[in-house]
Write an enzyme that holds these catalytic residues in place. Sequence first.
Site, PDB file in Angstrom:
ATOM      1  N   CYS A   8       0.831  -1.204   0.000  1.00 14.99           N
ATOM      2  CA  CYS A   8       0.000   0.000   0.000  1.00 14.99           C
ATOM      3  C   CYS A   8       0.866   1.256   0.000  1.00 14.99           C
ATOM      4  O   CYS A   8       1.722   1.429   0.871  1.00 14.99           O
ATOM      5  CB  CYS A   8      -0.917   0.003   1.221  1.00 14.99           C
ATOM      6  N   LYS A  47       2.225  -9.252  -0.058  1.00 10.67           N
ATOM      7  CA  LYS A  47       2.197  -8.389  -1.240  1.00 10.67           C
ATOM      8  C   LYS A  47       3.203  -7.262  -1.054  1.00 10.67           C
ATOM      9  O   LYS A  47       3.267  -6.644   0.015  1.00 10.67           O
ATOM     10  CB  LYS A  47       0.805  -7.793  -1.478  1.00 10.67           C
ATOM     11  N   ASN A 108       0.939  -8.031 -10.542  1.00  9.34           N
ATOM     12  CA  ASN A 108      -0.123  -7.062 -10.276  1.00  9.34           C
ATOM     13  C   ASN A 108       0.266  -5.724 -10.887  1.00  9.34           C
ATOM     14  O   ASN A 108       1.438  -5.380 -10.936  1.00  9.34           O
ATOM     15  CB  ASN A 108      -0.322  -6.945  -8.758  1.00  9.34           C
ATOM     16  N   GLY A 109      -0.752  -4.988 -11.356  1.00 11.02           N
ATOM     17  CA  GLY A 109      -0.505  -3.648 -11.872  1.00 11.02           C
ATOM     18  C   GLY A 109      -0.940  -3.458 -13.309  1.00 11.02           C
ATOM     19  O   GLY A 109      -0.370  -4.066 -14.211  1.00 11.02           O
ATOM     20  N   ASP A 110      -1.985  -2.636 -13.514  1.00 14.09           N
ATOM     21  CA  ASP A 110      -2.443  -2.240 -14.853  1.00 14.09           C
ATOM     22  C   ASP A 110      -2.995  -3.396 -15.687  1.00 14.09           C
ATOM     23  O   ASP A 110      -3.023  -3.302 -16.916  1.00 14.09           O
ATOM     24  CB  ASP A 110      -1.323  -1.546 -15.635  1.00 14.09           C
ATOM     25  N   GLY A 132      -6.906  -5.293  -9.319  1.00 14.88           N
ATOM     26  CA  GLY A 132      -7.544  -4.421  -8.344  1.00 14.88           C
ATOM     27  C   GLY A 132      -8.501  -3.447  -8.997  1.00 14.88           C
ATOM     28  O   GLY A 132      -9.687  -3.716  -9.153  1.00 14.88           O
ATOM     29  N   ARG A 133      -7.983  -2.302  -9.415  1.00 13.44           N
ATOM     30  CA  ARG A 133      -8.853  -1.224  -9.895  1.00 13.44           C
ATOM     31  C   ARG A 133      -9.694  -1.609 -11.100  1.00 13.44           C
ATOM     32  O   ARG A 133     -10.830  -1.160 -11.238  1.00 13.44           O
ATOM     33  CB  ARG A 133      -7.988   0.007 -10.224  1.00 13.44           C
TER      34      ARG A 133
END
Length: 237
Positions: A8, A47, A108-110, A132-133
């Site tokens: 985070c 993570k 993880n990421g995009d 996630g998003r």
Amino acid sequence: IIDINMGCPAKKVCNKAAGSALLKDEVLVREILQAVVAAVNVPVTLKIRTGWDRENKNGIAVAKIAEDAGIVALAVHGRTRADLYMGEAEYDTIAAIKQAVSIPVLANGDIDSPQKAKAVLAATGADGLLIGRAAQGRPWIFREIEHYLRTGEQLPAPSLLEVERILLEHLAALHAFYGDVMGVRIARKHVSWYLATLPGAREFRAQFNRLDSTDAQCTNVREFFSERHNNGEGVAA
């Protein structure tokens, strides 16, 4: 499982030496991971980000510490803490971490489409993905990715009827879990995500955010979709 989040980047978290701020202190990382693994009888996962900033990418070192401490799986976001969510995620560091440890590594990421999911798996050699998003208001992204990886074909977008059903189920679950007061508040952002691409969503959101009861929220959502159906709109964007 117990999942420890050292990824985070939020300022209010990092200011308390938590989240990705821990990447600055590898000794403390080791102590925390060893203590948690020793204290519980369930798998512990972790993570992280690739490092604190681009000059201090210590993701490989932290990954090795995690493996040595008994962490059973590692998720890596392809940004540093300093990057927050800006720019584009990079996957070379995730690939290097995957090569450096023997525990499962999740990228993880995009990752926002089936095609991107396939490309990231190929680029990193990761054992799996975290999303996630891109899943906010679009929980069907997981089945779209699974189908594409398995068949090479793109699933059609869900129908408005299905989106309505999923959203109402989600609202009921939020209200049941958080209670009437917090459930109603938390539901507002989720409804906004679900409807973001649909005509009239902005006007609806302004009205919806003033509602303060579970029943009113569910009724309002049904009315919104009823209008879309009556206008002949059948598929979500």
